[in-house]
Design an enzyme around this catalytic site. Structure first.
Site, PDB file in Angstrom:
ATOM      1  NE  ARG A  44      10.136   5.752   8.806  1.00  0.00           N
ATOM      2  CZ  ARG A  44       9.199   5.676   7.867  1.00  0.00           C
ATOM      3  NH1 ARG A  44       9.355   4.847   6.846  1.00  0.00           N
ATOM      4  NH2 ARG A  44       8.116   6.417   7.954  1.00  0.00           N
ATOM      5  CD  GLU A  96      11.500  -7.385   5.395  1.00  0.00           C
ATOM      6  OE1 GLU A  96      12.275  -8.232   5.896  1.00  0.00           O
ATOM      7  OE2 GLU A  96      10.765  -6.654   6.075  1.00  0.00           O
ATOM      8  CG  ASP A 118       0.482 -17.886   7.458  1.00  0.00           C
ATOM      9  OD1 ASP A 118       1.588 -18.091   8.014  1.00  0.00           O
ATOM     10  OD2 ASP A 118      -0.584 -17.786   8.085  1.00  0.00           O
ATOM     11  NE  ARG A 136       0.527  14.586   0.929  1.00  0.00           N
ATOM     12  CZ  ARG A 136       0.028  15.799   0.950  1.00  0.00           C
ATOM     13  NH1 ARG A 136       0.677  16.753   1.562  1.00  0.00           N
ATOM     14  NH2 ARG A 136      -1.126  16.056   0.381  1.00  0.00           N
ATOM     15  CB  ALA A 177       1.379  -0.140   6.132  1.00  0.00           C
ATOM     16  CE1 TYR A 207       8.782   5.278   3.271  1.00  0.00           C
ATOM     17  CE2 TYR A 207       7.331   7.189   3.352  1.00  0.00           C
ATOM     18  CZ  TYR A 207       7.725   5.970   3.849  1.00  0.00           C
ATOM     19  OH  TYR A 207       7.071   5.423   4.929  1.00  0.00           O
ATOM     20  N   PRO A 233       0.785  -1.228   0.000  1.00  0.00           N
ATOM     21  CG  PRO A 233      -0.289  -1.224   2.060  1.00  0.00           C
ATOM     22  CD  PRO A 233       0.429  -2.121   1.100  1.00  0.00           C
ATOM     23  CG  ASN A 234      -0.349   4.374   1.106  1.00  0.00           C
ATOM     24  OD1 ASN A 234      -1.264   4.911   0.493  1.00  0.00           O
ATOM     25  ND2 ASN A 234      -0.496   3.843   2.301  1.00  0.00           N
ATOM     26  CG  ASN A 254       8.441  -2.026   0.299  1.00  0.00           C
ATOM     27  OD1 ASN A 254       7.925  -2.204   1.410  1.00  0.00           O
ATOM     28  ND2 ASN A 254       8.979  -0.871  -0.060  1.00  0.00           N
ATOM     29  CG  HIS A 299      11.363  -2.291   4.353  1.00  0.00           C
ATOM     30  ND1 HIS A 299       9.999  -2.252   4.227  1.00  0.00           N
ATOM     31  CD2 HIS A 299      11.672  -3.478   4.910  1.00  0.00           C
ATOM     32  CE1 HIS A 299       9.501  -3.361   4.708  1.00  0.00           C
ATOM     33  NE2 HIS A 299      10.482  -4.132   5.124  1.00  0.00           N
ATOM     34  CB  ILE A 300      11.976   2.971   0.025  1.00  0.00           C
ATOM     35  CG1 ILE A 300      11.422   2.181  -1.168  1.00  0.00           C
ATOM     36  CG2 ILE A 300      12.555   4.319  -0.416  1.00  0.00           C
ATOM     37  CD1 ILE A 300      10.118   2.726  -1.727  1.00  0.00           C
ATOM     38  CB  SER A 301      12.426   4.493   4.883  1.00  0.00           C
ATOM     39  OG  SER A 301      11.564   3.526   5.465  1.00  0.00           O
TER      40      SER A 301
END
Ligand code: CA2
Length: 144
Positions: A106, A97, A86, A17, A76, A22, A9-10, A73, A99-101
């Site tokens: 965090r 896996e 699963d 933003r 959330a 990001y 998501p997103n 990725n 993650h950009i950030s």
């Protein structure tokens, strides 16, 4: 060799933003980076983005016997989804896996990753370059 890149998501809102977290690359440039990486390495890279947990589970199930590797990725859903974990276990496809950030730097609620226990590697904090690194890693991991 076929690699499926799944974005949660997103991720389609990248670049709009929070550039401090990001980066400034938008979703279209991420898609271009994935396409270029596939061409550079001579492999097929397909990208899928969804804001819906069940659609991500369906896509992972559909990848069974169709893809050699997955880059995910979960956004959330990283921090909430046992269903995605699963599904990855069910299909048994080697997964990285991304993650950009740098999630480790965090909020506390971002410190949990359900998919991490299944993934062969986690890449975090490299911006969209992390996806490229993940595909390069997976290509080598799969042929070994
Ligand atoms: O760092 C990552 O790649 C994340 O998976 C991105 C997720 C976040 O929930 C994870 O904790 C870490 C967020 C996806 C993008 O969210 C946006 C927020 C604002 C503007 C544009 C995108």
């Amino acid at each position: 060799m076929k690699i499926l890149v799944i974005n949660g998501p997103n991720i389609n809102m990248l670049g709009i933003r929070e550039p401090g977290i990001y980066g400034t690359q938008d979703y279209m440039s991420l898609r271009k980076l994935l396409e270029d990486t596939g061409n550079e390495l001579g492999i097929t890279v397909e990208e899928f983005q969804s804001n819906h947990e069940g659609d991500i589970v369906d896509k992972i199930q559909h990848a069974y016997r169709r893809f050699d590797g997955i880059v995910i990725n979960p956004a959330a859903y990283t921090h909430t989804s046992v269903a995605i974990l699963d599904a990855l276990k069910a299909v048994g496809i080697p997964t990285v896996e991304v993650h950009i950030s740098d999630v480790s730097a965090r909020e506390d609620f971002r410190q949990i990753s359900y998919v991490r226990e299944y993934c062969v590697k986690t890449i975090s904090g490299l911006g969209t370059e992390g996806y490229r690194q993940a595909i390069i890693f997976l290509k080598d991991y799969i042929v070994r």
